[in-house]
Design an enzyme around this catalytic site. Structure first.
Site, mmCIF file in Angstrom:
data_model
loop_
_atom_site.group_PDB
_atom_site.id
_atom_site.type_symbol
_atom_site.label_atom_id
_atom_site.label_comp_id
_atom_site.label_asym_id
_atom_site.label_seq_id
_atom_site.Cartn_x
_atom_site.Cartn_y
_atom_site.Cartn_z
ATOM 1 N N SER A 23 0.818 -1.220 0.000
ATOM 2 C CA SER A 23 0.000 0.000 0.000
ATOM 3 C C SER A 23 0.849 1.266 0.000
ATOM 4 C CB SER A 23 -0.926 0.003 1.228
ATOM 5 O OG SER A 23 -0.172 -0.204 2.403
ATOM 6 N N HIS A 156 -40.418 23.891 -10.673
ATOM 7 C CA HIS A 156 -40.514 23.104 -11.914
ATOM 8 C C HIS A 156 -39.739 23.770 -13.054
ATOM 9 C CE1 HIS A 156 -43.961 21.130 -9.894
ATOM 10 N NE2 HIS A 156 -44.285 22.372 -9.548
ATOM 11 N N SER A 275 -13.961 27.186 -27.419
ATOM 12 C CA SER A 275 -14.166 26.024 -28.280
ATOM 13 C C SER A 275 -13.056 26.004 -29.328
ATOM 14 C CB SER A 275 -15.536 26.148 -28.963
ATOM 15 O OG SER A 275 -15.554 25.379 -30.148
ATOM 16 N N LYS A 281 -17.701 30.903 -28.826
ATOM 17 C CA LYS A 281 -18.095 30.238 -27.588
ATOM 18 C C LYS A 281 -17.230 30.534 -26.382
ATOM 19 C CE LYS A 281 -20.230 26.492 -27.420
ATOM 20 N NZ LYS A 281 -20.672 25.107 -27.490
ATOM 21 N N GLU A 288 -19.304 22.691 -15.118
ATOM 22 C CA GLU A 288 -19.649 21.359 -15.631
ATOM 23 C C GLU A 288 -18.781 20.277 -14.978
ATOM 24 O OE1 GLU A 288 -19.409 21.579 -19.924
ATOM 25 O OE2 GLU A 288 -20.814 23.246 -19.948
ATOM 26 N N TYR A 315 -9.872 -6.547 12.224
ATOM 27 C CA TYR A 315 -9.266 -6.030 11.004
ATOM 28 C C TYR A 315 -9.194 -7.112 9.919
ATOM 29 C CZ TYR A 315 -5.915 -4.194 7.682
ATOM 30 O OH TYR A 315 -5.318 -3.773 6.524
HETATM 31 N N1 ARG Z 1 -1.751 -1.303 4.691
HETATM 32 C C1 ARG Z 1 -2.649 -1.769 5.680
HETATM 33 C C2 ARG Z 1 -3.959 -1.028 5.557
HETATM 34 O O1 ARG Z 1 -3.966 -0.056 4.895
HETATM 35 C C3 ARG Z 1 -2.050 -1.560 7.018
HETATM 36 C C4 ARG Z 1 -2.423 -2.581 8.037
HETATM 37 C C5 ARG Z 1 -1.834 -3.888 7.675
HETATM 38 N N2 ARG Z 1 -2.163 -4.876 8.601
HETATM 39 C C6 ARG Z 1 -1.984 -6.140 8.355
HETATM 40 N N3 ARG Z 1 -2.322 -6.959 9.266
HETATM 41 N N4 ARG Z 1 -1.510 -6.587 7.224
HETATM 42 O O2 ARG Z 1 -4.968 -1.393 6.073
#
Ligand code: ARG
Length: 457
Positions: A23, A156, A275, A281, A288, A315
């Site tokens: 991550s 409306h 444009s 334009k 938008e 978790y």
């Molecule tokens: N990168 C993980 C997340 O964003 C961090 C926690 C990771 N925990 C684990 N047990 N692998 O959630």
């Protein structure tokens, strides 16, 4: 690959698995929050005698060094690390050696990431609130300057009754003010500190102390909930979706008002685009795009709700999916509010066109009927008489105030010269004096209340 685990493994992680799992490419946004959390954690560990003061000082200095080096561009956050937590801890160990290995005592990455996310969201709530306040200040200015700018009020998308620009913009003031209240509520509810491992820890942690150091009101009350709660992300994205919905509605109006047919406003050149083919334009692309980006914030909300719905306690790695969409939504919402504020505060209002449009739309027809009622004509008859007058005006292509008195009298002898005064935009608006109405006196009261609110909040 610099991993924090591996003792019980006999094989290297497959490269594709590593990349899929990592991550760092996005959670590197957390480097400040991660370091801040770690510093509070070691301060608490030392206070509790779990680390020595010397170890605490070494770790703190090491963490400060990492922060400084990252900020100065001397230390690059690379994909060699799985996530930001591994990056910080590995770097700390490289810098200070054995003391660094004690940082992770009494916590898990799961509560670490929960903490980082909360710290990040909290900061961004404050940042978004600031953007919303700037927008409210811009709207307040428009309101102050346009208490007597008449325009049609619509239902409306048909012209209904005359209002003022101050009144119309005031409706959006209310919406964005509620948006700020919502952010405030979320911030208050989420302000508990999750640090402290998965199902509790045997170390004598002082979680209240850590919470205090990090500006939380209290520690969380259930460790399993601490690491698996993303309610505040859902609430944030829900509040963000509402902000975008408001911005999108306002954008839609501005696009209409800026069109050749309405010509109520002229978007500043700096906020318009041209444009490639049609030289005449000037397009309202910013409005938008704001309207368009609403979909992507709604998407983030739907995505996180779906991700969370089947996750058993506590978790699970699914929850890593909360980040990219939240970061994107934050950037989108803050960016949209800032651009929108710039666009509305530089926009020119064609007041004459607005007033002419209100007249041409017979928004004063109800007032003409009321005039008759005030002269003893039953309302149902008055309604019919004014209906015929409207038809006559439509036929001639004029508004009610352009119709000669003789023609009024042909349809009803009750009309006198003072009808013109009675149906002028000024009279129509100024007669509407109840709280919440566009009448200038009551509008001034609202504007004064807004001013007080903006000074206090
Ligand atoms: N990168 C993980 C997340 O964003 C961090 C926690 C990771 N925990 C684990 N047990 N692998 O959630």
């Amino acid at each position: 690959m610099a991993q924090l685990w591996g003792g019980r493994f006999t094989k290297e992680t497959d490269k594709l698995v590593y990349n899929f799992n990592a991550s760092i490419s996005f959670d590197q946004k957390f480097y400040k929050q991660d370091i801040r959390g770690s510093k509070a954690h070691v301060a608490m560990l030392a206070k509790q005698g779990i680390l020595t003061e010397e170890e605490k000082d070494q770790i703190t200095e090491g963490l400060d060094g990492i922060l400084k080096d990252v900020e100065e561009g001397k230390l690059e956050i690379t994909s060699e690390y799985e996530d930001i937590h591994s990056f910080v801890e590995s770097n700390l160990i490289d810098r200070i050696g054995d003391a660094g290995k004690k940082l992770h005592t009494g916590r898990s990455r799961n509560d670490q990431v929960a903490l980082d996310m909360k710290l990040y969201v909290r900061d961004e709530i404050d940042g978004t609130d600031k953007e919303l306040k700037d927008l409210l200040l811009a709207l307040q200015k428009i309101m102050e300057e346009n208490v007597h700018t008449y325009m049609p009020g619509f239902t409306h998308l048909q012209k209904a009754q005359p209002v003022t620009l101050a009144h119309h913009v005031g409706a959006y003031f209310e919406m964005f003010r509620r948006d700020r209240d919502r952010l405030f509520d979320i911030r208050k509810r989420m302000n508990t500190c999750p640090l402290g491992a998965v199902a509790g820890t045997t170390y004598p942690l002082d979680r209240a102390y850590t919470a205090e150091l990090l500006g939380f009101d209290a520690p969380t009350r259930n460790s399993m909930d601490s690491v698996s709660d993303r309610d505040y992300v859902i609430e944030l994205l829900s509040a963000f979706s509402t902000i975008m919905m408001h911005l999108s509605r306002f954008s839609e109006e501005i696009i209409l008002w800026n069109s050749n047919e309405y010509r109520f406003v002229e978007i500043d050149d700096a906020y318009s685009t041209g444009s490639s083919i049609m030289p005449q334009k000037k397009n309202p692309d910013i409005a938008e795009l704001v309207r368009g980006k609403t979909g992507r914030v709604y998407g983030a909300l739907t995505s996180i709700l779906t991700t969370m719905k089947g996750i058993p306690l506590a978790y699970n790695k699914d929850m890593q999916e909360d980040k990219e969409l939240t970061f994107d939504a934050i950037d989108t919402v803050k960016g949209c509010i800032a651009l929108f504020t710039g666009m509305v505060s530089t926009m020119q209002f064609n007041k004459a066109n607005m007033e002419a449009s209100a007249k041409r739309g017979f928004t004063n027809a109800t007032d003409a009927a009321d005039y008759l009622v005030n002269h003893g004509v039953p309302f149902r008859d008055a309604h019919g008489i004014v209906g015929r007058l409207v038809l006559l005006c439509l036929d001639k292509g004029i508004s009610l105030d352009e119709l000669p008195l003789s023609e009024y009298k042909e349809i009803s002898p009750v009309f006198e010269e003072d009808i013109y005064e009675a149906i002028s935009m000024k009279t129509c608006v100024e007669k509407r004096v109840t709280l919440g109405a566009p009448g200038p006196d009551v509008m001034e009261q609202v504007i004064a209340q807004n001013k007080e609110y903006l000074e206090k909040n």
